[in-house]
Design an enzyme around this catalytic site. Structure first.
Site, PDB file in Angstrom:
ATOM      1  N   GLN A  94      15.017 -35.454-113.398  1.00 48.43           N
ATOM      2  CA  GLN A  94      14.672 -35.337-111.986  1.00 48.43           C
ATOM      3  C   GLN A  94      15.680 -34.508-111.203  1.00 48.43           C
ATOM      4  O   GLN A  94      15.536 -34.341-109.998  1.00 48.43           O
ATOM      5  CB  GLN A  94      14.565 -36.745-111.379  1.00 48.43           C
ATOM      6  CG  GLN A  94      13.454 -37.570-111.993  1.00 48.43           C
ATOM      7  CD  GLN A  94      13.522 -39.040-111.617  1.00 48.43           C
ATOM      8  OE1 GLN A  94      14.405 -39.483-110.889  1.00 48.43           O
ATOM      9  NE2 GLN A  94      12.589 -39.820-112.131  1.00 48.43           N
ATOM     10  N   HIS A 156      16.970 -40.397-110.649  1.00 49.50           N
ATOM     11  CA  HIS A 156      17.216 -41.008-109.328  1.00 49.50           C
ATOM     12  C   HIS A 156      18.386 -40.378-108.561  1.00 49.50           C
ATOM     13  O   HIS A 156      19.365 -41.019-108.235  1.00 49.50           O
ATOM     14  CB  HIS A 156      17.445 -42.517-109.475  1.00 49.50           C
ATOM     15  CG  HIS A 156      16.274 -43.248-110.040  1.00 49.50           C
ATOM     16  ND1 HIS A 156      16.207 -44.615-110.095  1.00 49.50           N
ATOM     17  CD2 HIS A 156      15.108 -42.796-110.580  1.00 49.50           C
ATOM     18  CE1 HIS A 156      15.050 -44.980-110.646  1.00 49.50           C
ATOM     19  NE2 HIS A 156      14.375 -43.886-110.947  1.00 49.50           N
ATOM     20  N   TYR A 268      18.282 -53.185 -97.497  1.00 49.55           N
ATOM     21  CA  TYR A 268      16.852 -53.158 -97.791  1.00 49.55           C
ATOM     22  C   TYR A 268      16.520 -53.773 -99.151  1.00 49.55           C
ATOM     23  O   TYR A 268      15.377 -53.695 -99.599  1.00 49.55           O
ATOM     24  CB  TYR A 268      16.315 -51.736 -97.604  1.00 49.55           C
ATOM     25  CG  TYR A 268      16.308 -51.418 -96.134  1.00 49.55           C
ATOM     26  CD1 TYR A 268      15.196 -51.667 -95.357  1.00 49.55           C
ATOM     27  CD2 TYR A 268      17.477 -50.998 -95.490  1.00 49.55           C
ATOM     28  CE1 TYR A 268      15.206 -51.461 -93.987  1.00 49.55           C
ATOM     29  CE2 TYR A 268      17.505 -50.797 -94.118  1.00 49.55           C
ATOM     30  CZ  TYR A 268      16.372 -51.038 -93.372  1.00 49.55           C
ATOM     31  OH  TYR A 268      16.398 -50.853 -92.016  1.00 49.55           O
ATOM     32  N   TYR A 279      10.201 -51.445-115.934  1.00 49.16           N
ATOM     33  CA  TYR A 279       9.426 -50.564-116.797  1.00 49.16           C
ATOM     34  C   TYR A 279       9.376 -51.062-118.238  1.00 49.16           C
ATOM     35  O   TYR A 279       8.356 -50.928-118.918  1.00 49.16           O
ATOM     36  CB  TYR A 279      10.019 -49.149-116.786  1.00 49.16           C
ATOM     37  CG  TYR A 279       9.709 -48.369-115.536  1.00 49.16           C
ATOM     38  CD1 TYR A 279       8.416 -47.930-115.276  1.00 49.16           C
ATOM     39  CD2 TYR A 279      10.699 -48.067-114.613  1.00 49.16           C
ATOM     40  CE1 TYR A 279       8.123 -47.198-114.133  1.00 49.16           C
ATOM     41  CE2 TYR A 279      10.428 -47.344-113.463  1.00 49.16           C
ATOM     42  CZ  TYR A 279       9.130 -46.917-113.224  1.00 49.16           C
ATOM     43  OH  TYR A 279       8.845 -46.206-112.092  1.00 49.16           O
TER      44      TYR A 279
END
Length: 385
Positions: A94, A156, A268, A279
């Site tokens: 990513q 990430h 959060y 996963y």
């Protein structure tokens, strides 16, 4: 919110009865109904996996691509922009060239801010760089900020940039990866609760890349001074609304993508509070409600693969004014999210694009624009039908 199956409704009702009112679980949201009265027209194409877009003060559009290139739209064609002094881009997994943002105070020779992955597979991080655009090239590129600590692998990184109403720059950073990925002897995802790490946080910086004055956790022992909010998994969209509130979308694992109204100093919850599942094992990650942690405004199950985010204020679709628009990588759509004055989500609908949506922005002409994450990525304009 959309109707949900009766079995889900009953289970949620039981859970809500067992919890104090302040800890009531949020009903999860599935695919909303289709929006009407619009169509997408192609403005340009031919980009390899575009990631972000930003308009220059003169109205021209810059688009970044994951492979580390910057492009300028002229007419219907994209031309590559030279990046002089750019550090090598880490493009595994990513990683890549990610978000771009234009300094809001610059009219001529604007400063261009970019987030990117740098390093090697063994030691990499999200990095903020800045250069000056002279109309043809970005030159004098320098590194302003590096996320700490380094991590390995290609998962990430985040990362979105957003100019806050107070003139500071918000930068989102991913948690570093899924299990068994580790950082500093702990699972990478646990870094989101570690205030001694930038991973899994939104940072608030000056335009020089330093910790902005007044950050909410700066005085806490062991906390990094750049942290503005934490407990995030992997934020992929950030936007200001008309009142200056900060909204963010982030990926959850196997369900549980979130829309959050983000406030300074708040936790959060990730990975202690989540609507997603691991996963590898399929087991729930954390709990949907944890005392002291802030609940999302929407939890999408299954996940749309939330991407870019914007609030619409244009004249092309008066009925859409004030709504948030969130891209979907997995669902190949854009979600329209209708808010009330208090920031509560009152309804949703979807614009089916049919391709992976990486970013959604409102252009200076008042139209919504979408870029698609494909080998032949497209820039689309949403117009009335």
């Amino acid at each position: 919110m959309l109707p949900i199956p009766l079995s889900h409704t009953l289970s949620i009702a039981v859970m809500m009865l067992a919890l104090p009112a302040a800890l009531a679980q949020l009903p999860t949201s599935d695919a909303p109904p289709p929006a009407k009265g619009w169509r997408a027209e192609t403005v340009g194409e031919g980009l390899s996996h575009p990631w972000s877009m930003a308009w220059l003060p003169d109205g021209r559009l810059l688009v970044s691509t994951k492979e580390g290139k910057l492009h300028l739209l002229t007419g219907k064609r994209f031309g590559q922009v030279a990046l002089e002094g750019m550090p090598p881009v880490f493009t595994n997994g990513q990683g890549g060239l990610l978000d771009i943002a234009i300094h809001p105070g610059d009219r001529k020779n604007p400063r261009i801010y970019m987030t990117m992955a740098t390093g090697t597979d063994e030691a990499n991080r999200t990095t903020l760089v800045q250069g000056v655009f002279d109309g043809k090239r970005v030159h004098g590129i320098k590194t302003l900020f590096r996320v700490q600590p380094d991590k390995s692998g290609g998962q990430h990184f985040g990362s979105r940039l957003l100019w806050h109403k107070d003139g500071t720059l918000l930068m989102s950073v991913g948690d570093g990866g899924n299990p068994p990925q580790k950082i500093g002897g702990m699972l990478a995802r646990e870094q989101a609760q570690n205030l001694g790490s930038h991973h899994g946080a939104i940072l608030r910086l000056t335009d020089a890349g330093k910790a902005a004055p007044g950050n909410p956790l700066a005085a806490r022992p062991g906390a990094l001074p750049e942290i503005w909010s934490y407990g995030h998994r992997n934020i992929q969209g950030m936007a200001l609304d008309a009142s200056g509130r900060v909204w963010a979308t982030e990926h959850g694992p196997r369900g549980g993508d979130e829309l959050n109204l983000v406030e300074a100093g708040q936790n959060y919850g990730w990975p202690l509070q989540s609507y997603g599942r691991d996963y590898r094992t399929g087991e729930a990650v954390g709990q949907p409600v944890v005392p002291g942690m802030t609940q999302p405004k929407v939890a999408w199950v299954p996940s749309p693969g939330a991407s870019g985010l914007t609030q619409y204020s244009g004249s092309q679709f008066p009925q859409w004014r004030g709504s948030l628009f969130s891209g979907g990588l997995a669902t190949t759509d854009v979600r329209r999210i209708v808010l009330d004055k208090e920031g509560k989500v009152v309804s949703q609908e979807r614009l089916e694009i049919g391709k992976r949506v990486r970013d959604v922005r409102q252009g200076p002409d008042g139209h919504l624009y979408v870029i698609t994450d494909e080998d032949n990525g497209q820039l689309l304009r949403i117009v009335a039908q």
